[in-house]
Design a protein around this motif. Sequence first.
Motif, PDB file in Angstrom:
ATOM      1  N   LYS A 157      75.881 -39.819  22.312  1.00 47.78           N
ATOM      2  CA  LYS A 157      75.845 -38.953  21.133  1.00 47.78           C
ATOM      3  C   LYS A 157      74.573 -39.207  20.325  1.00 47.78           C
ATOM      4  CE  LYS A 157      80.893 -38.782  20.614  1.00 47.78           C
ATOM      5  NZ  LYS A 157      82.030 -39.009  19.667  1.00 47.78           N
ATOM      6  N   PRO A 158      73.422 -38.870  20.886  1.00 42.96           N
ATOM      7  CA  PRO A 158      72.156 -39.157  20.194  1.00 42.96           C
ATOM      8  C   PRO A 158      72.068 -38.458  18.843  1.00 42.96           C
ATOM      9  CG  PRO A 158      71.807 -37.654  22.044  1.00 42.96           C
ATOM     10  CD  PRO A 158      73.205 -38.172  22.171  1.00 42.96           C
ATOM     11  N   GLY A 159      71.620 -39.225  17.824  1.00 39.75           N
ATOM     12  CA  GLY A 159      71.416 -38.663  16.502  1.00 39.75           C
ATOM     13  C   GLY A 159      72.662 -38.479  15.670  1.00 39.75           C
ATOM     14  N   THR A 160      73.808 -38.943  16.160  1.00 45.54           N
ATOM     15  CA  THR A 160      75.045 -38.760  15.393  1.00 45.54           C
ATOM     16  C   THR A 160      75.532 -40.041  14.724  1.00 45.54           C
ATOM     17  OG1 THR A 160      76.415 -39.154  17.346  1.00 45.54           O
ATOM     18  CG2 THR A 160      75.792 -36.869  16.881  1.00 45.54           C
ATOM     19  N   SER A 162      74.963 -43.635  12.620  1.00 49.12           N
ATOM     20  CA  SER A 162      74.065 -43.993  11.518  1.00 49.12           C
ATOM     21  C   SER A 162      74.101 -45.491  11.270  1.00 49.12           C
ATOM     22  CB  SER A 162      74.456 -43.247  10.243  1.00 49.12           C
ATOM     23  OG  SER A 162      75.803 -43.542   9.881  1.00 49.12           O
ATOM     24  N   GLU A 177      65.369 -50.911  14.105  1.00 50.79           N
ATOM     25  CA  GLU A 177      64.367 -50.130  14.817  1.00 50.79           C
ATOM     26  C   GLU A 177      63.972 -50.806  16.129  1.00 50.79           C
ATOM     27  OE1 GLU A 177      63.056 -47.014  14.143  1.00 50.79           O
ATOM     28  OE2 GLU A 177      64.760 -47.024  12.752  1.00 50.79           O
ATOM     29  N   LYS A 180      66.837 -50.022  18.505  1.00 51.14           N
ATOM     30  CA  LYS A 180      66.742 -48.641  18.993  1.00 51.14           C
ATOM     31  C   LYS A 180      65.667 -48.511  20.070  1.00 51.14           C
ATOM     32  CE  LYS A 180      66.389 -45.429  15.928  1.00 51.14           C
ATOM     33  NZ  LYS A 180      65.950 -44.736  14.692  1.00 51.14           N
ATOM     34  N   THR A 185      67.902 -45.644  22.166  1.00 54.59           N
ATOM     35  CA  THR A 185      68.959 -44.905  21.476  1.00 54.59           C
ATOM     36  C   THR A 185      68.388 -44.229  20.236  1.00 54.59           C
ATOM     37  OG1 THR A 185      69.583 -46.957  20.322  1.00 54.59           O
ATOM     38  CG2 THR A 185      70.864 -46.355  22.281  1.00 54.59           C
ATOM     39  N   ASP A 186      69.073 -43.185  19.781  1.00 60.24           N
ATOM     40  CA  ASP A 186      68.673 -42.439  18.593  1.00 60.24           C
ATOM     41  C   ASP A 186      69.790 -42.570  17.558  1.00 60.24           C
ATOM     42  OD1 ASP A 186      67.705 -40.712  16.700  1.00 60.24           O
ATOM     43  OD2 ASP A 186      68.073 -38.882  17.861  1.00 60.24           O
ATOM     44  N   VAL A 187      69.561 -43.428  16.550  1.00 60.38           N
ATOM     45  CA  VAL A 187      70.558 -43.676  15.503  1.00 60.38           C
ATOM     46  C   VAL A 187      69.908 -43.378  14.150  1.00 60.38           C
ATOM     47  CG1 VAL A 187      72.152 -45.349  14.485  1.00 60.38           C
ATOM     48  CG2 VAL A 187      71.594 -45.482  16.926  1.00 60.38           C
ATOM     49  N   LEU A 188      70.604 -42.647  13.311  1.00 58.27           N
ATOM     50  CA  LEU A 188      70.070 -42.214  12.024  1.00 58.27           C
ATOM     51  C   LEU A 188      69.978 -43.375  11.040  1.00 58.27           C
ATOM     52  CD1 LEU A 188      69.273 -39.845  10.093  1.00 58.27           C
ATOM     53  CD2 LEU A 188      71.714 -39.674   9.523  1.00 58.27           C
ATOM     54  N   HIS A 189      68.829 -43.508  10.368  1.00 56.53           N
ATOM     55  CA  HIS A 189      68.629 -44.547   9.356  1.00 56.53           C
ATOM     56  C   HIS A 189      69.036 -44.040   7.982  1.00 56.53           C
ATOM     57  CE1 HIS A 189      65.621 -47.089   6.824  1.00 56.53           C
ATOM     58  NE2 HIS A 189      66.808 -47.656   6.850  1.00 56.53           N
TER      59      HIS A 189
END
Length: 331
Positions: A157-160, A162, A177, A180, A185-189
């Motif tokens: 679930k990239p970008g979902t 946090s 960072e 990641k 992986t893409d995790v919202l900061h």
Amino acid sequence: MHRKNGLQGTGWKWVWSVMAISLTLLPIQVNAQEFPTKAIKIIVPFPPGGHTDVLGRLIGQKMSESLKQPVIIENRPGANGIIGSEVAARATPDGHTLLMVAPGHASNLSLNAKLPYDTLTDFQPISLLVTQPSILVVHPALGVKNVRQLIALAQAKPGTLSYASGGIGSGQHLAAEMFKYMTKTDVLHVSYKGVAPAEADVLAGQVNMMFAPAISSLPHIRSGRFVALGVTSENRSSAVPDLPTIAEAGVPGYAAVTWLGLLGPKGIPVPIVEKLHTEVARILKLPDVQERLAQLGAEAQATSPAQFDAFIREEAKRWGDVIKANGIRAE
């Protein structure tokens, strides 16, 4: 006769010069002997309740007991420590105003195009205080029990998902960072003005995860309000010996240890710097302080002022390289 008067005039000028220099040095000598002459203020550039605040109050209490003067903790949060640091940099350099700093003090140098002070020359290092791992924690509702499960969920679930931090360039931000980058992986900061409000939103389930300092997160781990997945140090922490390192848990080579230290404004007389350093080193060796630090997952690291100065410069370069490689900038 005229020549004699000229010699006398020259002689008197020399005497007055010596007296002027002596009078200039006298207050410094007196202050060094009698210091502190009033309350000491320790500026914590983050909100109350975070790891910097916790250690500042522990050091301040012990310092007050031995120096026989009040030690006041003044929280000046904002801009990843820049607001409080600027206040400290402009304070009278008499040893009565000090500053607690964390890794953000070094990383701000690369994050910001311009700072209201010079990180490397406008402060007088007193001592490094402690080093400690951060702990990767998640809210129980996320439903993951280990690092591999978290990575799999983030990749699915990239970008979902946090993560919270105490500010851009803080130790929590840079640790995340790095995670990641190494796990792809893409995790919202989600950035906050300090560790305490960041942890509060993870506790409330508003944010999924955080690389939280051991000092402030261990009570929540022990109460079950955080699920701990791994420590960021190269070796396991004695405070949570059953918790694997993140490297062990699925990210080989990962390591990011945070630290806290004590500075003052540039220009504090050397004898006062030495007195403050000696006092801090004494406090960190006290059995009850050692026990408390062990409970909090921190390790005492008293250094000389010169060693701490070199340490800050090394940290500025190390995190500067990470910041540049990942294109991180302050907002």
